[in-house]
Structure formats: C-alpha cells, structure tokens
Scaffold this motif. Structure first.
Motif, PDB file in Angstrom:
ATOM      1  N   GLY A  26       0.811  -1.207   0.000  1.00 32.19           N
ATOM      2  CA  GLY A  26       0.000   0.000   0.000  1.00 32.19           C
ATOM      3  C   GLY A  26       0.851   1.265   0.000  1.00 32.19           C
ATOM      4  N   ILE A 289      -0.784  -4.193  11.411  1.00 32.78           N
ATOM      5  CA  ILE A 289      -1.143  -3.278  10.316  1.00 32.78           C
ATOM      6  C   ILE A 289      -0.498  -1.916  10.512  1.00 32.78           C
ATOM      7  CG2 ILE A 289      -3.345  -4.493  10.009  1.00 32.78           C
ATOM      8  CD1 ILE A 289      -4.677  -1.918  11.242  1.00 32.78           C
ATOM      9  N   ALA A 292      -0.438   0.846   7.702  1.00 31.39           N
ATOM     10  CA  ALA A 292      -1.773   1.343   7.359  1.00 31.39           C
ATOM     11  C   ALA A 292      -2.372   2.141   8.507  1.00 31.39           C
ATOM     12  CB  ALA A 292      -2.694   0.175   6.998  1.00 31.39           C
ATOM     13  N   GLU A 314     -10.650   0.406   6.918  1.00 31.28           N
ATOM     14  CA  GLU A 314     -11.603  -0.600   6.449  1.00 31.28           C
ATOM     15  C   GLU A 314     -10.924  -1.648   5.569  1.00 31.28           C
ATOM     16  OE1 GLU A 314     -14.578  -1.452   7.135  1.00 31.28           O
ATOM     17  OE2 GLU A 314     -15.233   0.213   8.395  1.00 31.28           O
ATOM     18  N   THR A 315      -9.904  -1.241   4.813  1.00 27.96           N
ATOM     19  CA  THR A 315      -9.213  -2.227   3.983  1.00 27.96           C
ATOM     20  C   THR A 315      -8.483  -3.264   4.826  1.00 27.96           C
ATOM     21  OG1 THR A 315      -7.130  -0.963   3.808  1.00 27.96           O
ATOM     22  CG2 THR A 315      -8.857  -0.516   2.153  1.00 27.96           C
ATOM     23  N   THR A 316      -8.216  -2.937   6.083  1.00 22.85           N
ATOM     24  CA  THR A 316      -7.514  -3.879   6.960  1.00 22.85           C
ATOM     25  C   THR A 316      -8.473  -4.692   7.832  1.00 22.85           C
ATOM     26  OG1 THR A 316      -7.270  -2.359   8.860  1.00 22.85           O
ATOM     27  CG2 THR A 316      -5.618  -2.212   7.107  1.00 22.85           C
ATOM     28  N   ARG A 317      -9.747  -4.321   7.852  1.00 22.50           N
ATOM     29  CA  ARG A 317     -10.683  -4.994   8.755  1.00 22.50           C
ATOM     30  C   ARG A 317     -10.790  -6.499   8.483  1.00 22.50           C
ATOM     31  NH1 ARG A 317     -15.749  -3.208  11.679  1.00 22.50           N
ATOM     32  NH2 ARG A 317     -15.702  -1.237  10.540  1.00 22.50           N
ATOM     33  N   LEU A 319      -8.568  -8.543   7.469  1.00 17.15           N
ATOM     34  CA  LEU A 319      -7.377  -9.142   8.060  1.00 17.15           C
ATOM     35  C   LEU A 319      -7.500  -9.182   9.578  1.00 17.15           C
ATOM     36  CD1 LEU A 319      -4.465 -10.206   7.954  1.00 17.15           C
ATOM     37  CD2 LEU A 319      -3.691  -7.815   7.870  1.00 17.15           C
ATOM     38  N   LEU A 369      -5.204 -12.190   2.785  1.00 18.52           N
ATOM     39  CA  LEU A 369      -5.800 -10.959   3.295  1.00 18.52           C
ATOM     40  C   LEU A 369      -4.742  -9.883   3.536  1.00 18.52           C
ATOM     41  CD1 LEU A 369      -8.403 -12.508   5.758  1.00 18.52           C
ATOM     42  CD2 LEU A 369      -8.877 -11.389   3.565  1.00 18.52           C
ATOM     43  N   GLN A 372      -3.951  -8.503   0.141  1.00 21.03           N
ATOM     44  CA  GLN A 372      -5.032  -7.657  -0.356  1.00 21.03           C
ATOM     45  C   GLN A 372      -5.086  -6.322   0.363  1.00 21.03           C
ATOM     46  OE1 GLN A 372      -8.451 -10.245   0.037  1.00 21.03           O
ATOM     47  NE2 GLN A 372      -7.550 -11.749  -1.371  1.00 21.03           N
ATOM     48  N   ALA A 373      -4.618  -6.287   1.616  1.00 18.41           N
ATOM     49  CA  ALA A 373      -4.563  -5.031   2.368  1.00 18.41           C
ATOM     50  C   ALA A 373      -3.285  -4.246   2.108  1.00 18.41           C
ATOM     51  CB  ALA A 373      -4.698  -5.319   3.864  1.00 18.41           C
TER      52      ALA A 373
END
Length: 401
Positions: A26, A289, A292, A314-317, A319, A369, A372-373
């Motif tokens: 990211g 995380i 992020a 939210e992109t880490t939720r 995970l 995950l 994806q994060a």
C-alpha cells in the motif's frame, strides 16, 4: 518454467493449488512529526531465539535483536508500544524473569528512539495453586504481586498498564474485592495508569471479572472505580469486542479519562469515531497493520481526512477479523506469521510453541488478506517465505488446477 518470485501456487479453501500473484504494498508513509489526532499504542509480540527450547513449560528465551527491532519499526510509524501485554504471551509462555528484562530493555530503547511506551503490570509471577485459602491473605498476596510489577514498570520509565489478573479473578468473591484491590493500587501509584478490562474471548480465566459475569453489572463496578480516582487514570483499555458496549461505557467515563479501544474487530469505526466521539487505540492488530494504521492516523490530522482514514482502516478490517477469529487467544500466531513474512523475525516461532495454534488453511487465508490489504511489505520475500512454509507443511502434495 518456475513461477516469478512474487508468484506462487496457493491452496484455496478446498485445498487445490492455483497461481497467485502478489500485489504491490500500500501507499504507506511514515509521519514527519508526532501523531496528534489519536493516542495509539500497538501491543507487540516477542520473538523467541531460533535455537530456544520452545516447549510449553520451558523458560522463555528471547531473540532480543529481532524483538527490539520490531519495536523500533512500530515507533518509526509514530505508534507507541504497549509492552509485555497478552500479545507478548503474558501468562502463555512469557515468564516473569523474561518479562522484567523485556520491560527494561524496551523502555531503554524507547528513550533512545523518542518513542512512547506503556507496559503491563499484573500478577502472573504468582502460582495460583499456592494462593492462601484465607481470602484476606490471598487479596494481600495479589496486591503485593501487583506492587512488585508496578515497581519494575515505573523504575524502567514506562507508563503502567494495570493488567487484568487471573489471581484476582480466582480469589475475589465479589465487586468489593476488585474495588479494594484497584482503589488501593490507584492510591499508591505516583502517576496516572491505564486500566485493562480483558474479555473472556482473550482469556477464559478472567470470567466474572469485576465481580460479575453480567457485563452490565461489571461495567457499573468498573465505572465506580473510575469515578473514585479519575486523576489517577490516564485511560482504560477495553477488550470486549463489543463496539456498542464500548461506546456506552465511553460516554459515562469521567472527563479526561481516555478510552483506549482494544476491539480488534471494530477499530475502524471506534478510532475514526462519529458524533458520539472516538476512542484512542491500544491494539494488538495495530502491530500487524502498523503502516496502514499510521497512515490513517495521519489522515485524521488533515481537515476532512476522516473519510480517507476510515477507508484505509476498512481495507484492513478483514485481516483483523481473521487474525482474531475464535479461538481469539491464538491471534498471536497470526501476528508472528505476518512479521516473519515481512522479514521482521528469522523464523516462524512464538515462545512456548504457541505458533502451532493456527492451522495451515488459517495462515494461507491470512497471507491472502494481508496481501489484499497491501501489508506484505516486500512481496518477493513474502512469496519466497510463504512458498517455504507451504513446502514444509506438505502443501506440495495438494492437487493443482
């Protein structure tokens, strides 16, 4: 023809392997100054020595270079370190002598880095089987254990976190016993502490904490304690995985006492907040995380940045929800696995062999995950290490499609 370095054969939910291509990390950034929008601590794990005896009853042997380097990594993103918490396997492999050394070493490193540190003070040096039968003597024993650990934390220069005590849960007979122990400690400490309410999802031995298994009744005891000495409480870490309950409790706390969310499921909503306010953070998931989380907190410092901050978190939720899935107390295995994938420890291990607490399917999904994060920070290294893990686990024998 062999796959590209950041491509590997990854099993799906049915155990069939297919090609998986890793993404780029990211767009994370380190802060140029101290974070100001929220106070945020990441609860960090410890890395055992590679050649340690990591059997369940063996004394903890720590890889100090890797363990302390991980804390510098968290400080570099502007996060404080919550030291010697359940993430570090307090009461699950990290014994008291190793904990003392951990607190002292980490506190010294915090001073050198200019980083914030708070450290857990509990009673886990006690053997529960040898507590006195007499309730008053047992409570006095618990108090003395807390005092011993508080001295270590204060002497090291860290802010104390009064951790929930298995010993107190074992000997207390009602709310008044909790009130007595905590009020006594708050009257003795020289400065504000953080109180910790840890739910049974994280530690089943804490059932009935604050004198009742009814969480509403327990909350009343907790609030009475806060209002009895608010000047001695910097904040409270609540780890009940219940956002509505946390928000309701937050609204009734004394002015000036922070709510440090310990909700590793609902942190995007609670940290960003809404018209009812927000929580600060003391989270195990923030160790997983950190890039992020830091970037999101930096967005909160900008006018109108709350929308972007929420988007990032939210992109880490997914995970976070996966890391802390039941049985939640094994979440440390996932945090260590992600640290290994990112090159932050030499092997995938936890003290007391606790890294065995998660299955191959769980860790494969964690890998997906995290990718994806955008939290596999070196995709080539992560792909290589995941391939090594799959081979050792026997996944090479699975069918391909």
């Amino acid at each position: 023809m062999s796959p590209a370095p950041r491509e590997l054969l990854l099993p799906d939910s049915r155990g069939a392997r297919s090609s998986y291509q890793l993404r780029e990390p990211g767009p994370w950034r380190r802060p140029q100054a101290r974070l100001t929008a929220r106070v945020a601590y990441a609860a960090a794990h410890v890395v055992p020595a590679v050649w340690a005896d990591n059997s369940p009853e063996a004394p903890a042997q720590i890889d100090w270079d890797s363990t302390l380097a991980f804390r510098h990594y968290l400080w570099s993103y502007g996060l404080g370190v919550a030291e010697a918490m359940d993430t570090a396997q307090r009461g699950m492999g990290l014994d008291w002598p190793a904990t003392v050394e951990l607190i002292r070493r980490s506190s010294a490193e915090a001073r050198s880095a200019g980083g914030a540190i708070a450290a857990g003070a509990g009673t886990d040096q006690l053997d529960l089987t040898t507590l006195p039968d007499d309730r008053r003597r047992a409570l006095a024993t618990v108090l003395d254990a807390y005092r011993e650990q508080l001295f270590v934390v204060l002497d090291a220069g860290a802010q104390p976190i009064l951790m929930a005590s298995r010993a107190l849960a074992a000997v207390a007979r009602g709310a008044e016993d909790y009130q007595h122990v905590y009020e006594t400690l708050l009257a003795e400490v020289p400065g504000p502490v953080i109180l910790h309410w840890l739910g049974v999802d994280f530690d089943p031995a804490l059932s009935g904490y604050w004198g009742s298994e009814d969480l509403d009744a327990a909350a009343e005891t907790f609030l009475r304690l806060l209002h009895s000495r608010p000047e001695q409480v910097d904040g409270v870490k609540v780890s009940l995985l219940d956002a509505d309950r946390e928000i309701a409790l937050r609204a009734r706390m004394p002015q000036g006492v922070r709510m440090y969310t310990g909700d590793d499921f609902n942190y995007p909503d609670l940290v960003v907040g809404d018209e009812r306010g927000h929580s600060d953070a003391l989270l195990g998931v923030f160790a997983a995380i950190a890039p992020a989380a830091s970037t999101a907190l930096q967005e909160l410092e900008r006018p109108g940045g709350a929308v972007r901050a929420r988007e990032i978190l939210e992109t880490t939720r997914p995970l976070g929800e996966h890391l802390f899935a039941a049985p939640t107390y094994y979440y440390k295995a996932g945090v260590a696995f992600l640290a290994w994938l990112n090159g932050q420890q030499p092997g995938y291990q936890l003290v007391a062999g606790l890294h065995a607490g998660r299955s191959l399917p769980h860790l494969v999904q964690l890998f997906r995950l995290a990718d994806q994060a955008g939290l596999l920070l070196d995709p080539d290294l992560a792909a290589t290490r995941m391939g090594q893990y799959l081979a050792v686990a026997g996944a090479d024998s699975l069918p391909t499609r």
